[in-house]
Design a protein around this motif. Sequence first.
Motif, PDB file in Angstrom:
ATOM      1  N   UNK A 177      -6.287  -8.390 -29.523  1.00  0.00           N
ATOM      2  CA  UNK A 177      -7.029  -7.213 -29.986  1.00  0.00           C
ATOM      3  C   UNK A 177      -7.318  -6.297 -28.805  1.00  0.00           C
ATOM      4  N   UNK A 178      -7.378  -5.006 -29.104  1.00  0.00           N
ATOM      5  CA  UNK A 178      -7.715  -4.046 -28.062  1.00  0.00           C
ATOM      6  C   UNK A 178      -9.150  -4.253 -27.616  1.00  0.00           C
ATOM      7  N   UNK A 216       0.176 -15.764 -19.141  1.00  0.00           N
ATOM      8  CA  UNK A 216      -0.879 -14.872 -18.676  1.00  0.00           C
ATOM      9  C   UNK A 216      -1.096 -13.731 -19.663  1.00  0.00           C
ATOM     10  N   UNK A 217      -2.268 -13.110 -19.563  1.00  0.00           N
ATOM     11  CA  UNK A 217      -2.548 -11.912 -20.350  1.00  0.00           C
ATOM     12  C   UNK A 217      -2.073 -10.717 -19.538  1.00  0.00           C
ATOM     13  N   UNK A 237       1.942   0.808 -25.912  1.00  0.00           N
ATOM     14  CA  UNK A 237       1.317   1.130 -24.633  1.00  0.00           C
ATOM     15  C   UNK A 237      -0.199   1.026 -24.785  1.00  0.00           C
ATOM     16  N   UNK A 238      -0.831   0.325 -23.856  1.00  0.00           N
ATOM     17  CA  UNK A 238      -2.271   0.113 -23.883  1.00  0.00           C
ATOM     18  C   UNK A 238      -2.666  -1.209 -24.503  1.00  0.00           C
ATOM     19  N   UNK A 239      -1.734  -1.884 -25.183  1.00  0.00           N
ATOM     20  CA  UNK A 239      -2.037  -3.176 -25.794  1.00  0.00           C
ATOM     21  C   UNK A 239      -2.030  -4.282 -24.752  1.00  0.00           C
ATOM     22  N   UNK A 240      -2.811  -5.312 -25.056  1.00  0.00           N
ATOM     23  CA  UNK A 240      -2.829  -6.519 -24.238  1.00  0.00           C
ATOM     24  C   UNK A 240      -2.131  -7.622 -25.027  1.00  0.00           C
ATOM     25  N   UNK A 241      -1.299  -8.389 -24.334  1.00  0.00           N
ATOM     26  CA  UNK A 241      -0.596  -9.484 -24.991  1.00  0.00           C
ATOM     27  C   UNK A 241      -0.660 -10.734 -24.123  1.00  0.00           C
TER      28      UNK A 241
END
Length: 149
Positions: A144-145, A67-68, A113-117
């Motif tokens: 990518x943000x 999942x993201x 913090x704030x990144x999506x993986x």
Amino acid sequence: MPTKEEILDFIRSSPDRVGKREIARAFGIKGGDRIEFKRLLAELAEDGLISSPRKRIARSGDLPRVSVIKITGRDEHGEFIAEPASWDHAQAGDAPKILVLPDRRGAGPAPGIGDRVLARLERLSADMASGGVTYQARTIKRLERERGR
């Protein structure tokens, strides 16, 4: 024919997601009993006790294996804590907390913090879960943000 509670207990006790076939095998459901069995599963889905995307059945509120997730902060040990990137708070309640484990490969820049993986998730057992954390994740790929609109 199993009861609703027996089916829910079987789904809870299974380490992986299960499908109709696995549940039917576990309870020895064959032939004409399958119609009643499918009706019983439909009732559980209508009540919101299970969800059944793509032929796999899981407890309502469970996350998929991949999942993201979005990193939202750190815990008291300095490890990253994340939440699912898309979560329906109105239907499923508070989003589950996910402990992001350090990347073993060390490839590319570390997420912050704030990144999506994109991550591989594993549900923690009750004795391993602490501080509201119910899943642990291993990063597959940093995304990518999102750009502001």
